[in-house]
Design a protein around this motif. Structure first.
Motif, short mmCIF file in Angstrom:
data_model
loop_
_atom_site.label_atom_id
_atom_site.label_comp_id
_atom_site.label_asym_id
_atom_site.label_seq_id
_atom_site.Cartn_x
_atom_site.Cartn_y
_atom_site.Cartn_z
N LYS A 121 0.82 -1.22 0.00
CA LYS A 121 0.00 0.00 0.00
C LYS A 121 0.86 1.27 0.00
N ARG A 122 2.04 1.19 0.60
CA ARG A 122 2.94 2.35 0.59
C ARG A 122 3.55 2.59 -0.78
N GLU A 123 3.94 1.51 -1.46
CA GLU A 123 4.74 1.65 -2.67
C GLU A 123 3.95 1.58 -3.96
N ILE A 124 2.82 0.91 -3.94
CA ILE A 124 2.08 0.68 -5.19
C ILE A 124 0.83 1.56 -5.23
N PRO A 125 0.70 2.42 -6.25
CA PRO A 125 -0.53 3.22 -6.40
C PRO A 125 -1.67 2.36 -6.95
N HIS A 126 -2.41 1.76 -6.04
CA HIS A 126 -3.50 0.87 -6.44
C HIS A 126 -4.65 1.63 -7.11
N TYR A 127 -5.30 0.97 -8.04
CA TYR A 127 -6.65 1.37 -8.44
C TYR A 127 -7.50 0.11 -8.48
N TYR A 128 -8.79 0.28 -8.26
CA TYR A 128 -9.70 -0.86 -8.17
C TYR A 128 -10.86 -0.73 -9.15
N LEU A 129 -11.25 -1.85 -9.73
CA LEU A 129 -12.43 -1.95 -10.58
C LEU A 129 -13.21 -3.19 -10.18
N THR A 130 -14.52 -3.13 -10.29
CA THR A 130 -15.36 -4.32 -10.08
C THR A 130 -16.38 -4.40 -11.19
N THR A 131 -16.79 -5.60 -11.49
CA THR A 131 -17.84 -5.82 -12.48
C THR A 131 -18.58 -7.10 -12.15
N THR A 132 -19.86 -7.14 -12.47
CA THR A 132 -20.67 -8.34 -12.26
C THR A 132 -20.74 -9.12 -13.56
N VAL A 133 -20.45 -10.41 -13.48
CA VAL A 133 -20.32 -11.25 -14.68
C VAL A 133 -21.36 -12.36 -14.66
N ASP A 134 -22.00 -12.57 -15.79
CA ASP A 134 -22.95 -13.68 -15.95
C ASP A 134 -22.14 -14.95 -16.21
N VAL A 135 -22.22 -15.90 -15.28
CA VAL A 135 -21.46 -17.14 -15.43
C VAL A 135 -22.38 -18.35 -15.60
N THR A 136 -23.61 -18.10 -16.04
CA THR A 136 -24.55 -19.20 -16.23
C THR A 136 -24.03 -20.20 -17.25
N SER A 137 -23.51 -19.71 -18.37
CA SER A 137 -22.99 -20.62 -19.40
C SER A 137 -21.85 -21.45 -18.85
N ALA A 138 -20.95 -20.83 -18.10
CA ALA A 138 -19.82 -21.56 -17.53
C ALA A 138 -20.31 -22.60 -16.53
N SER A 139 -21.28 -22.23 -15.70
CA SER A 139 -21.81 -23.17 -14.71
C SER A 139 -22.49 -24.36 -15.38
N ASP A 140 -23.28 -24.08 -16.44
CA ASP A 140 -23.96 -25.16 -17.16
C ASP A 140 -22.96 -26.08 -17.86
N TRP A 141 -21.93 -25.47 -18.47
CA TRP A 141 -20.90 -26.28 -19.14
C TRP A 141 -20.18 -27.16 -18.13
N LEU A 142 -19.87 -26.60 -16.98
CA LEU A 142 -19.17 -27.36 -15.96
C LEU A 142 -20.01 -28.53 -15.47
N ALA A 143 -21.30 -28.29 -15.24
CA ALA A 143 -22.19 -29.35 -14.77
C ALA A 143 -22.27 -30.48 -15.79
N ALA A 144 -22.38 -30.13 -17.08
CA ALA A 144 -22.46 -31.15 -18.12
C ALA A 144 -21.15 -31.92 -18.23
N HIS A 145 -20.04 -31.22 -18.13
CA HIS A 145 -18.73 -31.89 -18.20
C HIS A 145 -18.56 -32.86 -17.05
#
Length: 386
Positions: free
Chosen positions: A182-206
């Motif tokens: 925190k002292r040395e690195i000038p942080h910046y932050y971003l957040t986003t909400t992601v739809d992972v339904t396709s990934a979840s369905d693919w994982l369940a089928a696999h």
């Protein structure tokens, strides 16, 4: 020529370590990638590899001795011609390549064979300052057990209060590293909400179509998506050293692993973007098991080019992580939850999660970070790309 084998920094939060065990003796030949010592740090016992070929001339530090990073641990005689022009005199872990590791336990006295020792016995030997290479094990196939160590040390087991000191040391080490970040690195932050339904369905089928031993975890899809996104956005995978950014040609995603005694470590899955999901899953499972058993290797702790941390299993929706120096980015993932989502003007239930990015403003900015997160989201939306 002669080379010095020095104690490497096994993470930004390490400034010293204790040599618990030597895996070599004077006269032994070492090859690049061989584990030559076990070093106890605030995050557990770490197998330390060597990255030059040579013959051990002298061990400079006896077992049970705590020394600062950079201390000469051993002297080696090397063949300059065989080693090539890039021979280093420090035990510096390379981060741009996968390092083969060949681990061998200590030699049993008088047998000419290698004796086994359990992680618990090794830790107890450190506490009692017992030289394990002098012990004869009574366990299966001559393995050295905790009882063997305690008999040699003639000392009872530590009380819970004493045992908890290791956890306090890890907390202190983590706090020091994060304060530095925190002292040395000038942080910046971003957040986003992601739809992972396709990934979840693919994982369940696999997982429904393969044996239990071949099933995947959702966390591995995240790891792979982050790694592939780094290929398109190399400014988030690498190291900031000596006032400049060094992008890594190979992506090694570190995965944050919570330890049962408290604290965490973040070992790397080597070449995460260049290997298939099944291989990444195998490495993920192996790393988690060895991290919690205190059996990680030095290269695995030093290699991450960025880290993925997830608190989804704790039902946390958003995590804002702190960058681990000298890395320049860290990705956080929250829990997958069902939420109302608008598709084609209709509100439908979808499984979503919140991704967060902590990044270094000296290397990237918010716009680049947004594109990076968008690429991760696109990969999760089309899991066939993973």
């Amino acid at each position: 020529m002669q080379a010095e084998f020095r104690l490497p920094a096994l993470g930004a939060d390490m400034d010293a370590g204790t040599v618990v065990e030597w895996r070599v003796a004077p006269g032994d030949r070492c090859r690049r990638g061989d584990v030559v010592a076990v070093v106890e740090t605030d995050k557990g016992a770490i197998d330390v590899e060597i990255f030059i070929d040579g013959v051990v001339r002298e061990l400079m530090v006896p077992t049970g001795t705590r020394v600062p990073v950079g201390t000469v641990l051993a002297l080696l005689d090397t063949d300059a011609a065989a080693a090539g022009p890039d021979v280093h005199t420090e035990a510096v872990v390379p981060v741009a390549e996968t390092v083969p590791v060949h681990s061998s336990p200590p030699e049993a006295p008088g047998t000419g064979q290698r004796a086994r020792i359990s992680p618990a016995a090794r830790k107890r030997a450190l506490e009692l300052h017992v030289e394990t290479t002098l012990l004869r094990g009574t366990g299966p196939e001559g393995a050295i057990t905790v009882a063997d160590v305690e008999k040699a040390g003639s000392s009872p087991r530590p009380s819970p209060a004493v045992a908890s000191e290791g956890g306090a040391g890890m907390r202190a080490a983590i706090a020091a590293a994060m304060s530095r970040s925190k002292r040395e690195i000038p942080h910046y932050y971003l957040t986003t909400t992601v739809d992972v339904t396709s990934a979840s369905d693919w994982l369940a089928a696999h997982n429904a179509a393969v044996p239990v031993t071949e099933r995947l975890l959702f966390a591995v899809l995240l790891v792979r998506a982050v790694a592939l996104a780094c290929r398109d956005h190399p400014g988030f995978s690498g190291f900031y050293r000596d006032g400049r950014f060094e992008p890594s040609p190979i992506v090694h995603v570190g995965v944050a692993v919570a330890l049962r005694g408290g604290g965490l470590v973040a070992p790397a899955i080597m070449d995460t973007a260049g290997r298939p999901l099944a291989a990444v899953m195998n490495d993920f499972r192996d790393l988690v098991a060895r991290a919690r058993a205190g059996r990680l290797r030095a290269s695995e702790l030093a290699a991450p080019t960025l880290i993925l941390t997830s608190l989804g299993e704790a039902s946390v929706e958003t995590v804002l992580p702190i960058i681990q120096p000298p890395q320049v980015a860290i990705v956080g993932a929250g829990a997958v939850a069902e939420r109302p989502w608008v598709i084609d003007g209709k509100v439908v239930p979808r499984r979503v999660l919140t991704l967060s990015l902590g990044a270094d403003h000296r290397v990237t900015d918010g716009r680049l970070g947004a594109h990076f997160l968008a690429r991760i989201a696109a990969l999760l939306a089309d899991p066939a790309q993973l």
